[in-house]
Design a protein around this motif. Structure first.
Motif, short mmCIF file in Angstrom:
data_model
loop_
_atom_site.label_atom_id
_atom_site.label_comp_id
_atom_site.label_asym_id
_atom_site.label_seq_id
_atom_site.Cartn_x
_atom_site.Cartn_y
_atom_site.Cartn_z
N ALA A 1 5.93 -11.34 0.87
CA ALA A 1 7.16 -10.99 0.17
C ALA A 1 7.85 -9.83 0.87
O ALA A 1 7.20 -9.03 1.55
N PRO A 2 9.17 -9.72 0.73
CA PRO A 2 9.88 -8.57 1.30
C PRO A 2 9.35 -7.27 0.73
O PRO A 2 8.96 -7.19 -0.44
N ASN A 3 9.31 -6.26 1.58
CA ASN A 3 8.82 -4.96 1.14
C ASN A 3 9.69 -4.43 0.00
O ASN A 3 10.91 -4.32 0.15
N PRO A 4 9.09 -4.12 -1.17
CA PRO A 4 9.91 -3.63 -2.28
C PRO A 4 10.50 -2.25 -2.05
O PRO A 4 11.50 -1.89 -2.64
N ASP A 5 9.87 -1.49 -1.18
CA ASP A 5 10.37 -0.16 -0.82
C ASP A 5 10.85 -0.23 0.63
O ASP A 5 10.08 -0.43 1.54
N TYR B 1 0.35 -3.99 3.39
CA TYR B 1 1.62 -3.61 4.00
C TYR B 1 1.93 -2.17 3.61
O TYR B 1 2.17 -1.88 2.44
N PRO B 2 1.93 -1.25 4.60
CA PRO B 2 2.16 0.16 4.26
C PRO B 2 3.58 0.41 3.77
O PRO B 2 4.54 -0.22 4.23
N THR B 3 3.70 1.32 2.83
CA THR B 3 4.99 1.85 2.40
C THR B 3 4.93 3.37 2.52
O THR B 3 4.10 3.99 1.86
N PRO B 4 5.75 3.97 3.39
CA PRO B 4 6.80 3.39 4.20
C PRO B 4 6.23 2.49 5.30
O PRO B 4 5.06 2.62 5.66
N TYR B 5 7.09 1.60 5.81
CA TYR B 5 6.62 0.61 6.77
C TYR B 5 7.11 0.93 8.17
O TYR B 5 8.06 1.69 8.37
N ALA B 6 6.46 0.32 9.15
CA ALA B 6 6.85 0.49 10.56
C ALA B 6 6.99 -0.89 11.19
O ALA B 6 6.06 -1.71 11.11
N LEU B 7 8.12 -1.13 11.80
CA LEU B 7 8.40 -2.39 12.47
C LEU B 7 8.37 -2.16 13.97
O LEU B 7 9.10 -1.32 14.49
N THR B 8 7.51 -2.88 14.67
CA THR B 8 7.41 -2.70 16.12
C THR B 8 8.27 -3.74 16.84
O THR B 8 8.39 -4.87 16.39
N LEU C 1 0.84 -1.20 0.00
CA LEU C 1 0.00 0.00 0.00
C LEU C 1 0.87 1.25 0.00
O LEU C 1 1.70 1.44 0.90
N ASP C 2 0.67 2.10 -0.98
CA ASP C 2 1.38 3.38 -1.06
C ASP C 2 0.68 4.36 -0.11
O ASP C 2 -0.41 4.84 -0.38
N MET C 3 1.33 4.65 1.01
CA MET C 3 0.68 5.46 2.04
C MET C 3 0.47 6.91 1.61
O MET C 3 -0.48 7.56 2.05
N THR C 4 1.35 7.43 0.76
CA THR C 4 1.16 8.82 0.31
C THR C 4 -0.13 8.93 -0.49
O THR C 4 -0.95 9.82 -0.26
N LYS C 5 -0.34 8.01 -1.44
CA LYS C 5 -1.57 8.02 -2.23
C LYS C 5 -2.77 7.68 -1.35
O LYS C 5 -3.86 8.23 -1.53
N PHE C 6 -2.57 6.77 -0.40
CA PHE C 6 -3.68 6.36 0.44
C PHE C 6 -4.17 7.51 1.32
O PHE C 6 -5.38 7.68 1.52
N THR C 7 -3.25 8.32 1.84
CA THR C 7 -3.69 9.45 2.67
C THR C 7 -4.44 10.49 1.84
O THR C 7 -5.28 11.20 2.37
N HIS C 8 -4.17 10.56 0.54
CA HIS C 8 -4.96 11.43 -0.32
C HIS C 8 -6.40 10.93 -0.41
O HIS C 8 -7.34 11.72 -0.53
N LEU C 9 -6.56 9.60 -0.37
CA LEU C 9 -7.91 9.05 -0.33
C LEU C 9 -8.60 9.39 0.98
O LEU C 9 -9.80 9.64 1.03
N LEU C 10 -7.84 9.38 2.06
CA LEU C 10 -8.43 9.62 3.37
C LEU C 10 -8.89 11.06 3.54
O LEU C 10 -9.89 11.32 4.21
N ASP C 11 -8.16 12.02 2.94
CA ASP C 11 -8.53 13.42 3.16
C ASP C 11 -8.97 14.15 1.90
O ASP C 11 -9.50 15.25 1.98
N GLY C 12 -8.75 13.54 0.72
CA GLY C 12 -9.17 14.17 -0.52
C GLY C 12 -8.42 15.44 -0.85
O GLY C 12 -8.85 16.23 -1.70
#
Length: 429
Positions: free
Chosen positions: A395-399, A328-335, A172-183
């Motif tokens: 699969a490993p995160n491509p980014d 899987y968000p990109t960028p990713y966060a590992l806890t 999941l491309d988080m930059t594009k996804f946040t544009h969906l969240l706030d328009g």
């Protein structure tokens, strides 16, 4: 008297009875049936070296944990701990709640991430033993129809699956996804929601793709940022993206500039959280319930919770649950959950988790990426276990862009701003 004295009756000598003959009693039937079982149990105890186990003292560890309590509530983990004379009594609470509430009476705590762990460690006045036994990525859990809608909208991509199977995982491309969240920047594709503030599922093609309707906004359901590490980590991803893929406050040496940046980031991401509301509980239980899809299209959980579900589902039905999928968000966060001993008994548990190979092996079987020899996180053992059990491995995160959480003070400011958190009552222990 008789006339003939010779006719007198002759009396025999008296006999002394020394012992009365007794009838031998038979063993009751139920006892006879139980004897072979008891003997087999005794032999088993002798073979396994557990003959004296019933007479050993069991130490109860009082623990406060968040989502990683799943590990200690596992029956096999409990059995392994009992072999070492330990029982863990878990009280569940969100990681930030653990870090900010009283720890009196606790032997060990297990916050799910480093910010909460640091808050706890800073409060200790004793030498603390701790370990980070495994790592797990933060993920967004959803259902296939919604994931495919995000693919169509150009914000998600399927990970390849073998033999033409349906993939369980999407990037999941988080930059594009946040544009969906706030328009804010318009539609990522030819579909867009009707509302100026946020896109709607039907607006980005959910109804056309699935034949069903959802006119609700594209939102992510999360637990309360004031209490939960998962919610705080998701907040860190949003803040990182909103700040141009940069950690808020990291590039400012002056206090005024740092404070201004933190406020600006907080204002941009607060609607992405507050629109859908914050829930006090963890989201995994709702997501995996039979009505999970009607509760929320997308939920914040940890990868290990999803993998444990898939393992259990395959063991029970012989197939993967291919309707529930991960983003899987990109960028990713590992806890990195941290087990922290607060007493001598707590230290004993920490040492055991750190050193016992069977407990580490069981963590893999529960979907965790277990640390070995100080490595950041070993995935190959987990992936091999999944493949051996007929489950697709992610699969490993491509980014490789990774979210680095803000300085603890900055993160606290963002969390307090976004969540309108009530100041906690702290103690010194």
């Amino acid at each position: 008297m008789p006339d003939d004295p010779s006719a007198a009756t002759t009396l025999g000598e008296p006999r002394l009875a020394t012992r009365q003959r007794r009838t031998r009693r038979q063993i009751p039937r139920h006892v006879a049936v139980a004897l072979p079982l008891a003997l087999a149990g005794l032999i088993s105890l002798l073979v396994t070296g557990n003959t004296l186990r019933p007479f050993e003292t069991i130490t109860t560890i009082d623990a406060r944990m968040a989502s990683k309590s799943d590990y200690f509530r596992d029956p096999e983990v409990q059995r392994l701990l009992l072999e070492h004379g330990l029982r863990v009594d878990v009280r569940r609470l969100g990681s930030r709640g653990i870090a900010t509430q009283s720890l009196k009476g606790m032997d060990v705590v297990f916050p799910s991430g480093q910010p909460a762990a640091k808050l706890i460690l800073d409060r200790q006045d004793r030498s603390v033993r701790s370990v980070r036994p495994f790592v797990t990525p933060l993920v967004l859990a959803t259902f296939r129809g919604y994931a495919e809608t995000l693919v169509r909208a150009g914000v998600a991509h399927r990970q390849p699956a073998e033999n033409g199977a349906k993939s369980l995982y999407y990037d999941l491309d988080m930059t594009k996804f946040t544009h969906l969240l706030d328009g804010a920047d318009g539609p990522p594709a030819h579909h867009d929601g009707e509302d100026a503030d946020a896109d709607h599922w039907n607006g980005i093609g959910y109804d056309e793709l699935t034949g069903r309707s959802n006119s609700g906004r594209v939102l992510v359901r999360t637990s309360n940022v004031c209490e939960s590490n998962a919610a705080g980590t998701y907040l860190s991803i949003l803040a990182f993206v909103a700040n141009g893929n940069s950690t808020p406050g990291a590039e400012h040496t002056d206090e005024a500039g740092r404070a201004a940046e933190v406020r600006a980031v907080g204002r941009r991401i607060k609607p992405l959280i507050s629109l859908q509301g914050m829930w006090a509980d963890e989201q995994a239980e709702s997501y995996f319930s039979d009505i999970g899809e009607s509760i929320a299209p997308i939920s914040v959980i940890y990868e290990h919770q999803y993998l444990a579900h898939q393992i259990a589902h395959h063991d029970r039905y012989g197939t993967q649950d291919d309707q529930r999928v991960l983003l899987y968000p990109t960028p990713y966060a590992l806890t990195e959950p941290q087990l922290i001993g607060l007493t001598d008994d707590g230290d004993r548990l920490v040492r055991l988790i750190e050193q016992d190979p069977e407990l580490r092996r069981r963590a893999i079987e529960l979907g965790f990426r277990v640390r070995f020899s100080g490595e950041d996180g070993t995935s190959e053992q987990l992936n091999a276990y999944l493949r051996d059990h007929g489950i697709q491995a992610p699969a490993p995160n491509p980014d490789q862009s990774k979210v680095y959480e803000p300085d603890l003070e900055v993160l606290e400011e963002i969390i307090d701003y976004v969540g309108d958190c009530v100041p906690p009552v702290r103690d010194a222990s």
